[in-house]
Design a protein around this motif. Structure first.
Motif, PDB file in Angstrom:
ATOM      1  N   GLU A   9      21.506 -97.016  -6.753  1.00  0.00           N
ATOM      2  CA  GLU A   9      22.952 -96.817  -6.643  1.00  0.00           C
ATOM      3  C   GLU A   9      23.264 -95.683  -5.679  1.00  0.00           C
ATOM      4  O   GLU A   9      24.174 -95.780  -4.858  1.00  0.00           O
ATOM      5  N   GLU A  10      22.499 -94.600  -5.783  1.00  0.00           N
ATOM      6  CA  GLU A  10      22.706 -93.451  -4.904  1.00  0.00           C
ATOM      7  C   GLU A  10      22.436 -93.834  -3.448  1.00  0.00           C
ATOM      8  O   GLU A  10      23.209 -93.506  -2.554  1.00  0.00           O
ATOM      9  N   ARG A  40      16.007 -97.468 -15.645  1.00  0.00           N
ATOM     10  CA  ARG A  40      17.339 -96.916 -15.389  1.00  0.00           C
ATOM     11  C   ARG A  40      17.306 -95.863 -14.272  1.00  0.00           C
ATOM     12  O   ARG A  40      18.217 -95.793 -13.453  1.00  0.00           O
ATOM     13  N   ALA A  41      16.246 -95.072 -14.213  1.00  0.00           N
ATOM     14  CA  ALA A  41      16.112 -94.067 -13.157  1.00  0.00           C
ATOM     15  C   ALA A  41      16.044 -94.747 -11.791  1.00  0.00           C
ATOM     16  O   ALA A  41      16.655 -94.281 -10.820  1.00  0.00           O
ATOM     17  N   ALA A  42      15.326 -95.881 -11.716  1.00  0.00           N
ATOM     18  CA  ALA A  42      15.247 -96.636 -10.459  1.00  0.00           C
ATOM     19  C   ALA A  42      16.616 -97.204 -10.087  1.00  0.00           C
ATOM     20  O   ALA A  42      17.014 -97.189  -8.922  1.00  0.00           O
ATOM     21  N   GLU A  43      17.363 -97.688 -11.089  1.00  0.00           N
ATOM     22  CA  GLU A  43      18.712 -98.206 -10.836  1.00  0.00           C
ATOM     23  C   GLU A  43      19.625 -97.103 -10.314  1.00  0.00           C
ATOM     24  O   GLU A  43      20.402 -97.319  -9.381  1.00  0.00           O
ATOM     25  N   CYS A  49      17.144 -90.584 -16.703  1.00  0.00           N
ATOM     26  CA  CYS A  49      17.963 -91.798 -16.798  1.00  0.00           C
ATOM     27  C   CYS A  49      19.377 -91.558 -17.311  1.00  0.00           C
ATOM     28  O   CYS A  49      20.245 -92.399 -17.113  1.00  0.00           O
ATOM     29  N   ARG A  50      19.588 -90.485 -18.030  1.00  0.00           N
ATOM     30  CA  ARG A  50      20.880 -90.160 -18.619  1.00  0.00           C
ATOM     31  C   ARG A  50      21.363 -91.219 -19.611  1.00  0.00           C
ATOM     32  O   ARG A  50      22.553 -91.316 -19.895  1.00  0.00           O
ATOM     33  N   LEU A  51      20.432 -92.039 -20.135  1.00  0.00           N
ATOM     34  CA  LEU A  51      20.792 -93.071 -21.107  1.00  0.00           C
ATOM     35  C   LEU A  51      20.874 -92.522 -22.519  1.00  0.00           C
ATOM     36  O   LEU A  51      21.705 -92.973 -23.308  1.00  0.00           O
ATOM     37  N   VAL A  52      19.990 -91.626 -22.878  1.00  0.00           N
ATOM     38  CA  VAL A  52      19.910 -91.102 -24.245  1.00  0.00           C
ATOM     39  C   VAL A  52      19.975 -89.585 -24.229  1.00  0.00           C
ATOM     40  O   VAL A  52      19.807 -88.950 -23.178  1.00  0.00           O
ATOM     41  N   LYS A  53      20.196 -89.030 -25.441  1.00  0.00           N
ATOM     42  CA  LYS A  53      20.249 -87.573 -25.586  1.00  0.00           C
ATOM     43  C   LYS A  53      19.256 -87.135 -26.642  1.00  0.00           C
ATOM     44  O   LYS A  53      18.880 -87.899 -27.535  1.00  0.00           O
ATOM     45  N   TYR A  54      18.837 -85.872 -26.523  1.00  0.00           N
ATOM     46  CA  TYR A  54      17.885 -85.291 -27.459  1.00  0.00           C
ATOM     47  C   TYR A  54      18.392 -83.941 -27.941  1.00  0.00           C
ATOM     48  O   TYR A  54      19.075 -83.223 -27.204  1.00  0.00           O
ATOM     49  N   CYS A  55      17.981 -83.595 -29.198  1.00  0.00           N
ATOM     50  CA  CYS A  55      18.381 -82.304 -29.748  1.00  0.00           C
ATOM     51  C   CYS A  55      17.456 -81.193 -29.264  1.00  0.00           C
ATOM     52  O   CYS A  55      17.801 -80.020 -29.352  1.00  0.00           O
ATOM     53  N   LYS A 105       7.097 -92.127 -25.483  1.00  0.00           N
ATOM     54  CA  LYS A 105       6.405 -93.431 -25.418  1.00  0.00           C
ATOM     55  C   LYS A 105       7.373 -94.588 -25.587  1.00  0.00           C
ATOM     56  O   LYS A 105       7.290 -95.580 -24.866  1.00  0.00           O
ATOM     57  N   GLN A 106       8.281 -94.462 -26.544  1.00  0.00           N
ATOM     58  CA  GLN A 106       9.250 -95.529 -26.791  1.00  0.00           C
ATOM     59  C   GLN A 106      10.248 -95.668 -25.634  1.00  0.00           C
ATOM     60  O   GLN A 106      10.690 -96.758 -25.323  1.00  0.00           O
ATOM     61  N   HIS A 107      10.592 -94.562 -25.058  1.00  0.00           N
ATOM     62  CA  HIS A 107      11.680 -94.517 -24.076  1.00  0.00           C
ATOM     63  C   HIS A 107      11.215 -94.726 -22.628  1.00  0.00           C
ATOM     64  O   HIS A 107      12.021 -95.059 -21.756  1.00  0.00           O
ATOM     65  N   LYS A 108       9.938 -94.582 -22.368  1.00  0.00           N
ATOM     66  CA  LYS A 108       9.416 -94.528 -20.998  1.00  0.00           C
ATOM     67  C   LYS A 108       9.822 -95.726 -20.136  1.00  0.00           C
ATOM     68  O   LYS A 108      10.294 -95.563 -19.013  1.00  0.00           O
ATOM     69  N   LYS A 109       9.668 -96.948 -20.643  1.00  0.00           N
ATOM     70  CA  LYS A 109       9.944 -98.146 -19.852  1.00  0.00           C
ATOM     71  C   LYS A 109      11.427 -98.236 -19.478  1.00  0.00           C
ATOM     72  O   LYS A 109      11.772 -98.427 -18.303  1.00  0.00           O
ATOM     73  N   ALA A 110      12.311 -98.072 -20.453  1.00  0.00           N
ATOM     74  CA  ALA A 110      13.751 -98.139 -20.188  1.00  0.00           C
ATOM     75  C   ALA A 110      14.180 -96.998 -19.266  1.00  0.00           C
ATOM     76  O   ALA A 110      15.031 -97.168 -18.397  1.00  0.00           O
TER      77      ALA A 110
END
Length: 195
Positions: free
Chosen positions: A71-72, A64-67, A39-45, A55-60
Motif C-alpha cells: 500500500e505504501e 499484513r505487513a507485506a500488504e 502489522c498493526r492488526l493486534v495489540k498487546y499489554c 507463533k500464533q500471530h506470525k503468519k497473519a
C-alpha cells in the motif's frame, strides 16, 4: 454456556483492538495496549504477551505487513510533475493542460488560465510570471525561445522541437531536427520531451 459467550466477547474485543491478543486483558488507564509494530492488526499489554503470542500471530502478521508495504509503495508515484502546477498560484493545472493554461516564450513557464485572467484584470498585458511584454510577432517569439535554448533550458528546447515538428513560428517542418531537440531536452530533464 457463559464461558462460550465470554470467549466470543474476548475475541471481539481483541479484533477491535480493545484487549491483549495473548491474555485477553482489556485496555484501561492502568493497562496500556500497544500495537504490533509490524502489522498493526493486534495489540498487546506487554512484551511478554507479544513474545508468547508470536507463533500464533506470525503468519497473519507477515501477510499484513507485506500488504501495508505494498500500500505504501503503490500510493507513491501518483504525484504530478512540477511543471503540472501553475508557478503563480501553485495549484495543479487541470488536464488537458493545453486547454487550461498558456506557455510563455519569454520564461517558458506554463501559467494557468485563472492567473492569466487575474493578471489581465489587473492591467498586466505581458507575461503574468516574469512581466516581459508579449512578443509582437512570430519572429520575436522565436527569438525569445532561441534565447532560452541558448541557455540550455530543457523546456525551451522541447518547445522548439515541437515548433520544428509542426512547422510553426515561421520554421519549416523538420522532423529529424525535432527529434534531436527532444532528445537533448530529455537528457536535460524535460518530462514532456519523453512523451
Amino acid at each position: 454456556v457463559g464461558g462460550g459467550n465470554s470467549g466470543g466477547l474476548a475475541d471481539e474485543l481483541v479484533k477491535r483492538g480493545e484487549a491483549c491478543a495473548n491474555c485477553g486483558k482489556q485496555g484501561s488507564d492502568t493497562v496500556k495496549l500497544k500495537n504490533c509494530t509490524a502489522c498493526r492488526l493486534v495489540k498487546y499489554c506487554g512484551v511478554d504477551c507479544q513474545r508468547a503470542h508470536r507463533k500464533q500471530h506470525k503468519k497473519a502478521c507477515k501477510q499484513r505487513a507485506a500488504e501495508l508495504k505494498d500500500e505504501e509503495l503503490y500510493s507513491q508515484g501518483h504525484e504530478r510533475p512540477e511543471g503540472d502546477f501553475c508557478p503563480i498560484c501553485t495549484l495543479p493545472i487541470p488536464l488537458p493542460m493545453g486547454d487550461h493554461s498558456g506557455i510563455n516564450a519569454c520564461c517558458m513557464k506554463r501559467v494557468c488560465d485563472g492567473c492569466i485572467l487575474a493578471a489581465r484584470q489587473r492591467g498586466l498585458r505581458g507575461c503574468p510570471f516574469c512581466r516581459t511584454p508579449r512578443p509582437a510577432d512570430e519572429a520575436s517569439q522565436l527569438a525569445m525561445v532561441q534565447k532560452r535554448v541558448s541557455k540550455r533550458d530543457a523546456e525551451a528546447i522541447n518547445h522548439l522541437g515541437n515548433q520544428h515538428f509542426y512547422g510553426r513560428l515561421g520554421l519549416t517542418k523538420d522532423v529529424p531536427r525535432a527529434i534531436e531537440l527532444w532528445t537533448e531536452a530529455a537528457e536535460l530533464g524535460s518530462v514532456d520531451a519523453l512523451s
